[in-house]
Design an enzyme around this catalytic site. Structure first.
Site, mmCIF file in Angstrom:
data_model
loop_
_atom_site.group_PDB
_atom_site.id
_atom_site.type_symbol
_atom_site.label_atom_id
_atom_site.label_comp_id
_atom_site.label_asym_id
_atom_site.label_seq_id
_atom_site.Cartn_x
_atom_site.Cartn_y
_atom_site.Cartn_z
ATOM 1 N N GLY A 14 1.009 -1.112 0.131
ATOM 2 C CA GLY A 14 0.042 -0.183 -0.307
ATOM 3 C C GLY A 14 0.971 1.476 -0.093
ATOM 4 N N VAL A 62 -2.881 -8.197 -1.864
ATOM 5 C CA VAL A 62 -2.069 -8.841 -0.327
ATOM 6 C C VAL A 62 -3.702 -9.282 0.054
ATOM 7 C CG1 VAL A 62 -1.075 -6.818 0.473
ATOM 8 C CG2 VAL A 62 -3.721 -6.880 1.399
ATOM 9 N N ASN A 88 1.349 -2.679 5.917
ATOM 10 C CA ASN A 88 0.663 -1.213 5.597
ATOM 11 C C ASN A 88 -0.489 -0.869 5.094
ATOM 12 O OD1 ASN A 88 0.446 2.081 5.968
ATOM 13 N ND2 ASN A 88 -0.011 1.376 3.874
ATOM 14 N N SER A 140 -4.149 1.275 13.980
ATOM 15 C CA SER A 140 -4.837 2.192 14.079
ATOM 16 C C SER A 140 -4.927 2.279 15.164
ATOM 17 C CB SER A 140 -6.515 2.844 13.054
ATOM 18 O OG SER A 140 -6.910 3.176 13.276
ATOM 19 N N TYR A 154 -14.199 -2.282 10.606
ATOM 20 C CA TYR A 154 -12.488 -2.138 10.235
ATOM 21 C C TYR A 154 -11.845 -1.929 11.076
ATOM 22 C CZ TYR A 154 -8.598 1.823 9.441
ATOM 23 O OH TYR A 154 -7.557 2.357 9.405
ATOM 24 N N ALA A 156 -12.334 -3.908 13.904
ATOM 25 C CA ALA A 156 -12.059 -5.162 14.279
ATOM 26 C C ALA A 156 -10.834 -5.208 13.672
ATOM 27 C CB ALA A 156 -13.632 -6.501 14.017
ATOM 28 N N THR A 157 -10.216 -4.958 12.760
ATOM 29 C CA THR A 157 -9.396 -5.643 11.426
ATOM 30 C C THR A 157 -8.403 -5.559 11.777
ATOM 31 O OG1 THR A 157 -9.693 -3.768 10.056
ATOM 32 C CG2 THR A 157 -10.512 -6.507 9.481
ATOM 33 N N ILE A 187 -4.668 10.870 9.905
ATOM 34 C CA ILE A 187 -3.728 11.856 9.451
ATOM 35 C C ILE A 187 -4.242 11.700 7.185
ATOM 36 C CG2 ILE A 187 -1.576 11.222 8.030
ATOM 37 C CD1 ILE A 187 -1.379 10.409 11.397
HETATM 38 P P1 NAP Z 1 -5.278 4.873 1.213
HETATM 39 O O1 NAP Z 1 -4.173 6.948 0.876
HETATM 40 O O2 NAP Z 1 -6.544 5.029 0.716
HETATM 41 O O3 NAP Z 1 -4.167 4.479 0.844
HETATM 42 C C1 NAP Z 1 -4.211 2.657 0.456
HETATM 43 C C2 NAP Z 1 -3.420 2.187 -0.023
HETATM 44 O O4 NAP Z 1 -3.361 0.606 -0.125
HETATM 45 C C3 NAP Z 1 -3.028 2.162 -1.537
HETATM 46 O O5 NAP Z 1 -1.200 2.059 -1.825
HETATM 47 C C4 NAP Z 1 -3.288 0.721 -2.073
HETATM 48 O O6 NAP Z 1 -2.877 1.113 -3.787
HETATM 49 C C5 NAP Z 1 -3.481 -0.078 -1.643
HETATM 50 N N1 NAP Z 1 -4.350 -1.200 -1.321
HETATM 51 C C6 NAP Z 1 -5.391 -1.655 -0.830
HETATM 52 N N2 NAP Z 1 -6.267 -2.550 -0.678
HETATM 53 C C7 NAP Z 1 -5.246 -2.863 -1.371
HETATM 54 C C8 NAP Z 1 -4.583 -4.423 -2.099
HETATM 55 N N3 NAP Z 1 -5.559 -5.415 -1.717
HETATM 56 N N4 NAP Z 1 -3.313 -5.168 -2.608
HETATM 57 C C9 NAP Z 1 -2.596 -3.975 -1.745
HETATM 58 N N5 NAP Z 1 -2.436 -3.114 -1.818
HETATM 59 C C10 NAP Z 1 -3.427 -1.986 -1.325
HETATM 60 O O7 NAP Z 1 -5.031 4.926 2.479
HETATM 61 P P2 NAP Z 1 -4.473 5.509 4.241
HETATM 62 O O8 NAP Z 1 -4.619 6.424 4.690
HETATM 63 O O9 NAP Z 1 -2.288 6.062 3.684
HETATM 64 O O10 NAP Z 1 -4.225 4.071 4.934
HETATM 65 C C11 NAP Z 1 -3.016 3.046 4.842
HETATM 66 C C12 NAP Z 1 -3.228 2.618 6.255
HETATM 67 O O11 NAP Z 1 -3.424 3.411 7.137
HETATM 68 C C13 NAP Z 1 -4.354 1.609 6.467
HETATM 69 O O12 NAP Z 1 -3.515 0.221 7.228
HETATM 70 C C14 NAP Z 1 -5.347 2.568 6.843
HETATM 71 O O13 NAP Z 1 -6.481 1.362 7.682
HETATM 72 C C15 NAP Z 1 -3.894 2.930 8.300
HETATM 73 N N6 NAP Z 1 -4.440 3.436 8.639
HETATM 74 C C16 NAP Z 1 -5.010 5.274 7.885
HETATM 75 C C17 NAP Z 1 -5.657 6.187 9.150
HETATM 76 C C18 NAP Z 1 -5.699 7.774 8.337
HETATM 77 O O14 NAP Z 1 -5.846 8.631 8.589
HETATM 78 N N7 NAP Z 1 -5.194 7.706 6.925
HETATM 79 C C19 NAP Z 1 -5.222 6.489 10.058
HETATM 80 C C20 NAP Z 1 -5.158 5.274 10.402
HETATM 81 C C21 NAP Z 1 -5.130 3.945 9.741
HETATM 82 P P3 NAP Z 1 -4.554 0.447 -4.615
HETATM 83 O O15 NAP Z 1 -5.423 0.476 -4.630
HETATM 84 O O16 NAP Z 1 -3.398 0.750 -5.616
HETATM 85 O O17 NAP Z 1 -4.202 -0.996 -4.340
#
Ligand code: NAP
Length: 254
Positions: A14, A62, A88, A140, A154, A156-157, A187
């Site tokens: 990701g 993934v 991630n 998270s 979400y 739960a995961t 974020i």
């Molecule tokens: P994002 O901007 O939507 O980016 C998600 C990334 O994951 C993209 O690179 C996407 O690329 C990839 N992805 C999604 N499904 C995938 C799959 N099946 N296989 C491989 N890659 C996959 O999300 P984000 O906000 O950066 O979140 C990233 C992580 O941080 C997540 O685990 C989320 O739970 C955690 N998080 C985020 C926040 C927040 O505030 N943003 C807060 C707490 C935790 P593709 O679509 O090309 O696969």
């Protein structure tokens, strides 16, 4: 900043957007050889080109063990091996419990929780051969600590990742591999921007530091867990949330 990532092979699932791209950038600037894994090859390659420093994109999903195995094999072939896995990749579609379908539940669990298992399982054969084998999960605050309507699946995961980590770190300790997790608050990422301006404003107001986090804020925490200096730290979490979980009530923020 630690020098211990210089020349190390790092994989970020990701890594094409958001937090993953921030992690990839921080590691690349620390001298690591970074492979960015995502489902859309064009976006993975674009992120790698933007980051530079030899970063490259690899297609991988993934939710499929075979897909992530072949993505890691490609990353290892290009970089020699793999020293660090940043697991991630994650999604956060919202659905209230009463409306949530079984399919929506499965989609989130398959990506966030089963996807973490797949990435870790596929990485272990490479990490075992490293003298600095590291796994850093992106969990998270939502789930392990807080709740938010629409995110029961979400949450739960994200709590599940920590349960997974606490046994994985014991099993992998004999190889010198550490497993730790970063717990981000809110974020500012492409995914979060999609939730709208009102969401961002209300969230920022509820955070003692009065801003959403940056993707680099998470990257630096991941870099610490991956460093040589953190070699005696395993099974641990770090909350990076601007103090968001601390106020007892709105009064505490006045
Ligand atoms: P994002 O901007 O939507 O980016 C998600 C990334 O994951 C993209 O690179 C996407 O690329 C990839 N992805 C999604 N499904 C995938 C799959 N099946 N296989 C491989 N890659 C996959 O999300 P984000 O906000 O950066 O979140 C990233 C992580 O941080 C997540 O685990 C989320 O739970 C955690 N998080 C985020 C926040 C927040 O505030 N943003 C807060 C707490 C935790 P593709 O679509 O090309 O696969």
């Amino acid at each position: 900043m630690t020098q211990s990532l210089k020349g190390r092979s790092v994989v970020v699932t990701g890594g094409s957007k958001g937090i993953g791209k921030g992690i990839a950038r921080v590691f690349a600037l620390s001298g690591a050889k970074v492979a960015i894994i995502a489902r859309h090859p064009d976006q993975a390659e674009a992120a790698a080109a933007e980051i530079g420093h030899g970063a490259f994109g690899v297609v991988g999903d993934v939710t499929s063990l075979a897909s992530i195995e072949s993505a890691l094999a490609a990353a290892a072939a290009r970089n020699g091996s793999i020293d660090v896995l940043c697991a991630n990749a994650g999604i956060f579609p919202q659905a209230r419990l009463e409306d949530m379908t079984s399919q929506q539940w499965d989609e989130v669990v398959d990506t966030n929780l089963k996807g973490t298992f797949h990435a870790v399982k596929a990485a272990v054969p490479y990490l075992k051969t490293s003298d600095q084998g590291r796994i850093v999960l992106t969990s998270s605050i939502t789930g392990p600590i807080t709740g938010f309507p629409g995110w029961s699946h979400y949450g739960a995961t994200k709590a599940g990742q920590l349960g997974f980590m606490r046994t994985a770190c014991i099993e992998l300790a004999k190889y010198g591999i550490t497993v730790n997790a970063v717990m981000p608050g809110n974020i500012l990422t492409e995914g979060l921007v999609g939730l709208g301006e009102d969401y961002q404003k209300t969230m920022a107001a509820s955070i003692p530091l009065k801003r959403l986090g940056t993707v680099e804020d998470i990257g630096y925490a991941a870099l610490y867990f991956a460093s040589r200096e953190a070699g005696y730290v395993t099974g641990q979490t770090i909350i990076v949330d601007g103090g968001q979980i601390l106020p007892e009530s709105l009064e505490a923020l006045a």
